[in-house]
Every structure is written in structure tokens, then in C-alpha cells.
Write an enzyme that holds these catalytic residues in place. Structure first.
Site, PDB file in Angstrom:
ATOM      1  N   PRO A  64       0.828  -1.212   0.000  1.00  0.00           N
ATOM      2  CA  PRO A  64       0.000   0.000   0.000  1.00  0.00           C
ATOM      3  C   PRO A  64       0.860   1.260   0.000  1.00  0.00           C
ATOM      4  CG  PRO A  64      -0.830  -1.588   1.586  1.00  0.00           C
ATOM      5  CD  PRO A  64       0.481  -2.116   1.106  1.00  0.00           C
ATOM      6  N   GLU A  65       0.450   2.242  -0.811  1.00  0.00           N
ATOM      7  CA  GLU A  65       1.160   3.510  -0.869  1.00  0.00           C
ATOM      8  C   GLU A  65       0.375   4.559  -0.082  1.00  0.00           C
ATOM      9  OE1 GLU A  65       2.351   4.540  -4.850  1.00  0.00           O
ATOM     10  OE2 GLU A  65       2.791   2.457  -5.369  1.00  0.00           O
TER      11      GLU A  65
END
Length: 287
Positions: free
Chosen positions: A2-3
Site C-alpha cells: 500500500p502507498e
């Protein structure tokens, strides 16, 4: 992994049920994830009230009334899942039955409203730690991070100064968390396409005028992704279990061989591996 938009989406999903809530129980079902949990983590969390939920880079920070902050990193497959009837009492909220514990449910927090927040992590690359709130920015996970890309300290003059003299590709420079915090592979590819900059160009050879276009492109793509609930690739889901939808707006990421979406551009999207990661770009309009 996840960013920034995915982590911010999770934070926003957790805030209505965690901010102001007291943790009546903390169940820690293993001694570690990516790293060992802090000593007596369950005891230090039990009875604490969550004062504020914030984000720093790809970390969720829960400030507690005990003077400590719980640091959460989702890793590659970590999920924060909300369940219990108490969640349904929140305005516009959702609720899922608690159900039976999964073998990958590693940390379970229960609030005084009857809400259960479960940290599920199949690959165990996530992390949790506790640090004094007043010194949390000095924690080894956070101390070397650059400014937030959506914050006031990230602007064109700052980025031009950090790029000056750099011979590394601009893609690598933007992924350097010491230069700017929270950017990841997907959104760097998209921002570089929007600003017409090749991921292969040396950072130090990009003009100030082009950097002035790059900074708002980064801000815009991150803001749009947050509003879309992030991009659901592989394991990521929001805190309510729903998928994000920004992947349907990708202009270059994962579109190798497809026509470029820039108006009047006749190029097609290429893929090149840089430092073990795939860069997607149009060689015709990104220079």
C-alpha cells in the site's frame, strides 16, 4: 505494498471508530510481525484512550492519552478490519459481525463502544510499535523521512534543491523516502506521465520549469487516488472491506503496449525495470 493514498484511506476509515475511543482490551496473538512487538504491548494499550489518528508517510499513528503513540505499518498484505455492532452507531458507518478469528488475525483491539479493530496480515511484513508521543518523530522508522507530498514543505523550490546535481533517475529520486515521504511506484509513474517527464531522465537534469509542473502533478494524483479510496491491487482493501477504485484511472501503470492517453500522442506505453521495479511510461511524450 500500500502507498500513501491507501494508508490515508485506511486512516480515514478508522478515525470515526477509534478517535476518542478507549481500548478496553488488546489481544496480541504472536510475539512479532516483521519485527518483535514492543514489551508488554497488550498491557500498554489496554485502557488507553485514542486521542488522535494521523498519518506520516505510509505509517498510521494513534496518539494515546498515556503519552505514547501506536505506530502501525500495513506491510505488503496488512489489513485493518472493523467489526461489531458499535460500528453501526457511527454516522454513515458500516458494520460486520465479529466472526471467528482467522489465523492471520495477529492484533485485535476492542473499544468501549463494542467495536473490534483487527490487524490481519497474511505475509507478516507489517509492523506495530509504541513510542513516546513527544518524540515519535525521532523513532527510527520515521526520523529519516522527507516532507509529506501533500504538505506545505513540499514545493518546487524544495524539490529543485534536492534534485540539484543528482545523477540518479528521477523515478528513483522520487521513491527515495528521504526526499519525499510516502510516494510509491504506482503514483510516481502516474505523476511523471502527467508532467511529461521520462522516469529515465537524471533528476539533476530536469529544469525548474518542469519541476514546477511535477509537484502539482504529484499532489493531484495522490488527492484523486485518496478520493477514489486508493488502488486495489492484490491484497489491499479499505477498512470497511471495500476495494479502492483508482486503478481504473491509471494512465500508464500496468498498461504496457496500450496507446498513450495524451491527446494527439501516437506513442504507446512501455515498461522498463528500474531498480527491480517496473516503470511504465510513454517514450513519445515523456522526455
Amino acid at each position: 505494498m500500500p502507498e500513501l493514498p491507501e494508508v490515508e484511506t485506511v486512516r480515514r476509515g478508522l478515525a470515526p471508530v477509534l478517535e476518542g475511543a478507549r481500548l478496553t482490551e488488546a489481544l496480541v496473538r504472536r510475539p512479532d510481525l516483521r519485527w518483535p512487538f514492543p514489551d508488554r504491548m497488550a498491557a500498554r494499550l489496554t485502557g488507553a484512550r485514542v486521542l488522535r489518528l494521523r498519518r506520516r508517510s505510509k505509517y498510521i499513528l494513534a496518539d494515546l492519552d498515556t503519552g505514547e503513540t501506536l505506530i502501525i505499518h500495513l506491510g505488503m498484505s496488512g489489513r485493518m478490519l472493523i467489526s461489531g455492532d458499535g460500528a453501526a452507531q457511527m454516522p454513515g458507518a458500516f458494520a460486520h459481525d465479529h466472526g471467528q478469528m482467522d489465523k492471520h488475525d495477529h492484533v485485535i483491539l476492542t473499544t468501549d463502544a463494542g467495536v473490534r479493530i483487527t490487524f490481519n496480515d497474511a505475509r507478516r511484513f507489517g509492523a506495530m510499535d509504541l513510542a513516546p508521543t513527544e518524540r515519535v518523530e525521532d523513532h527510527w522508522l520515521l526520523s529519516g523521512l522527507g516532507p509529506e507530498p501533500l504538505g506545505n514543505h513540499f514545493d518546487a523550490p524544495y524539490l529543485a534543491g534536492r534534485f540539484a546535481g543528482k545523477r540518479s533517475p528521477v523515478k528513483s529520486a522520487l521513491l527515495d523516502q528521504r526526499i519525499v515521504a510516502g510516494l510509491g511506484n504506482i503514483y510516481v509513474c502516474e505523476a511523471l506521465w502527467r508532467s511529461g517527464i521520462s522516469p529515465l531522465r537524471h533528476a539533476g537534469r530536469i529544469s525548474e520549469a518542469r519541476i514546477a509542473r511535477l509537484v502539482p502533478a504529484i499532489r493531484d494524483v495522490l488527492s484523486e487516488a485518496i478520493e477514489a479510496g486508493g488502488s486495489s491491487l492484490r491484497d489491499y482493501r479499505q477498512a470497511d472491506g471495500d476495494l479502492g477504485y483508482f486503478q481504473h484511472r491509471f494512465a500508464v501503470y500496468g498498461r504496457e503496449g496500450e496507446p498513450c492517453q495524451t491527446p494527439d500522442c501516437q506513442g504507446e506505453i512501455r515498461r522498463k525495470v528500474q531498480s527491480g521495479r517496473s516503470s511504465f511510461y510513454c517514450a513519445a511524450c515523456q522526455r
